[in-house]
Scaffold this active site. Sequence first.
Site, PDB file in Angstrom:
ATOM      1  CD  GLU A 137      -2.517   1.346   2.673  1.00 13.52           C
ATOM      2  OE1 GLU A 137      -2.672   2.459   3.220  1.00 13.52           O
ATOM      3  OE2 GLU A 137      -2.969   0.283   3.149  1.00 13.52           O
ATOM      4  CD  GLU A 142      -2.102   7.722   6.154  1.00 10.07           C
ATOM      5  OE1 GLU A 142      -3.173   7.103   6.319  1.00 10.07           O
ATOM      6  OE2 GLU A 142      -0.997   7.238   6.431  1.00 10.07           O
TER       7      GLU A 142
END
Length: 673
Positions: A137, A142
């Site tokens: 990932e 974020e």
Amino acid sequence: MLVLLCCVVLHVGVARICCSHEPKWQLVWSDEFTNGISSDWEFEMGNGLNGWGNNELQYYRRENAQVEGGKLVITAKREDYDGFKYTSARLKTQFDKSWKYGKIEAKMAIPSFRGVWVMFWMSGDNTNYVRWPSSGEIDFIEHRNTNNEKVRGTIHWSTPDGAHAHHNRESNTNGIDYHIYSVEWNSSIVKWFVNGNQYFEVKIQGGVNGKSAFRNKVFVILNMAIGGNWPGFDVADEAFPAKMYIDYVRVYQDASTSSPVGDTSLDGYYFVQNRHSELYLDVTDASNEDGAFLQQWSYSGNENQQFDFEHLENNVYKITNKKSGKSLDVYNFGTENGVRIQQWSYGGARNQQFTVQSVGDGYYKIIPRGSGKLVEVADFSKDAGGKIQQWSDNNQLSGQWKLIKSKSYSKLIQAESYFDSSKVQLEDTSDVGGGKNVKCDNEGAWMAYKDIDFPSSGNYRIEYRVASERAGGKLSLDLNAGSIVLGMLDVPSTGGWQKWTTISHTVNVDSGTYNLGIYVQRASWNINWIKITKIPEQSNLNQGRRNSKLIQAESYFSYSEVQLEDTLDVGGGKNVKCDKEGAWMAYKDIDFPSSGSYRVEYRVASERAGGKLSLDLNAGSIVLGMLDIPSTGGLQKWTTISHIVNVDLGTYNLGIYVQKASWNINWIRITKV
């Protein structure tokens, strides 16, 4: 002219010392959101397994993503929905668009308040099979809570001993304003940027410390979560509705290198059909292991018969099996005639690279780069199980292959991820992947799974991972609280409550989003997961046999008083048991492309003579004929019988009716005479 930049490299950091070329970025895909949301995006709905693995508080809905003023807007709301206090949206390009290496970026403006968790990220294309974090990932951005002066880039992977590992770094960026968030990624390094300014990098060259996951294709995900393990569970309800704005998402690849731009006309997933035998390239025993040999086999529609052709350079391709993630490989780097073709983890050697040469009519020669020979079926075999080897090019038909585009859809559902249930229990499982399984030891028990998407109408293979100490179990599958019953399936004895096997059946479903239910008709058994796979249309998969259509007997859309069982016929799978007079099966939308005579073949088995079937169209309104079924010496001793029928041009529902029992049927083939 090649421009070289000198730089300092640390394992993780920004300072570098190496020399590398300046990428020449070429746009290969984008969504500017000027004409709505592209069909390349798929919505994920619900709250996932354990709140998407993070104990998140929101329920994802399609309705929470809209285009406003040429921008994608994901709106998080404080609203009660299906037992949850918040709703939001999550989109991904999985199954539609994926890429290996390049530059991926989005221009975004994001909210900042207590309890929010915004992400723009990518995951490995193989995530359904190896699970997170082994799939890898990379979080382009974020952001959580009220720290509106910080965004973070993160990378997650699995170390060689299976442990979760990650690195991250924050950028001093006020995400409330629009910024361009980018990641540049190649076989050696991943770099993070905000507005073109690099702030983080991680070295992945050689798969160091288990980072080989980042040398596979990836898909992109956008979502706004509320609450969870990272942002916490204290949510500012006064901040809703909260909006995340995405101006565009763009993907570039480096045109100044040999990979992957160039002639990429064959890039994609294919079924690979041999011209001589009309059988399909297949990994023996559907193995995921290095060293498993390739063979030819009857069409199954499974992912061990689907291969990803990835263009590398100058008509050179890497060919990867979809199920295993392993690459086609010439055994032991051999250059002689007769060397077998196997699968192996990709290392970039010439015995794992192939040129693909068109010979016309949709057929190709597949030529190992290290030997220059042809990939062919050994000994001109037409049998299932025929070996795949390399041999000198004599223009042999056994060395020519039709590439049939695969647009498969597959979804894995963990059995414990139900949104509602009755009379079932959870327990630890010893099955591969660990986690929990569901105990189904009460008749009438059930589990329901929210918002399961069937993206197109047609046949789907439903697989169930089950275990049982004794025979006699039975499950049924339905949609929308039993309003649509799809079928039933016997659960066999597997030798123990943690001895696992996979059973399956084929069902026909209209496109749409449903609540899917599993009902315990007869106890007791355990279930670990359910897998839904779209079966490609057979009419597109039998192009090697002119004007011919093969129908698997179990692919009916409606039926009465028949049962499925495992078959010992070539190709495996299921056959239909026809042991009751008056039983029938119906097959939807069977095309007869021109008026005239057709040969209809039936693959049958019977212990005794005296069986009889009839063939009709449109629920018996047109009866085409009857055919006696001989004794074949056993219910798994197979033979092919046929008759000639006359049909007017058109598309019909085709029916097979049991005039006299008992017999089994595996497939039907229709050929224009």
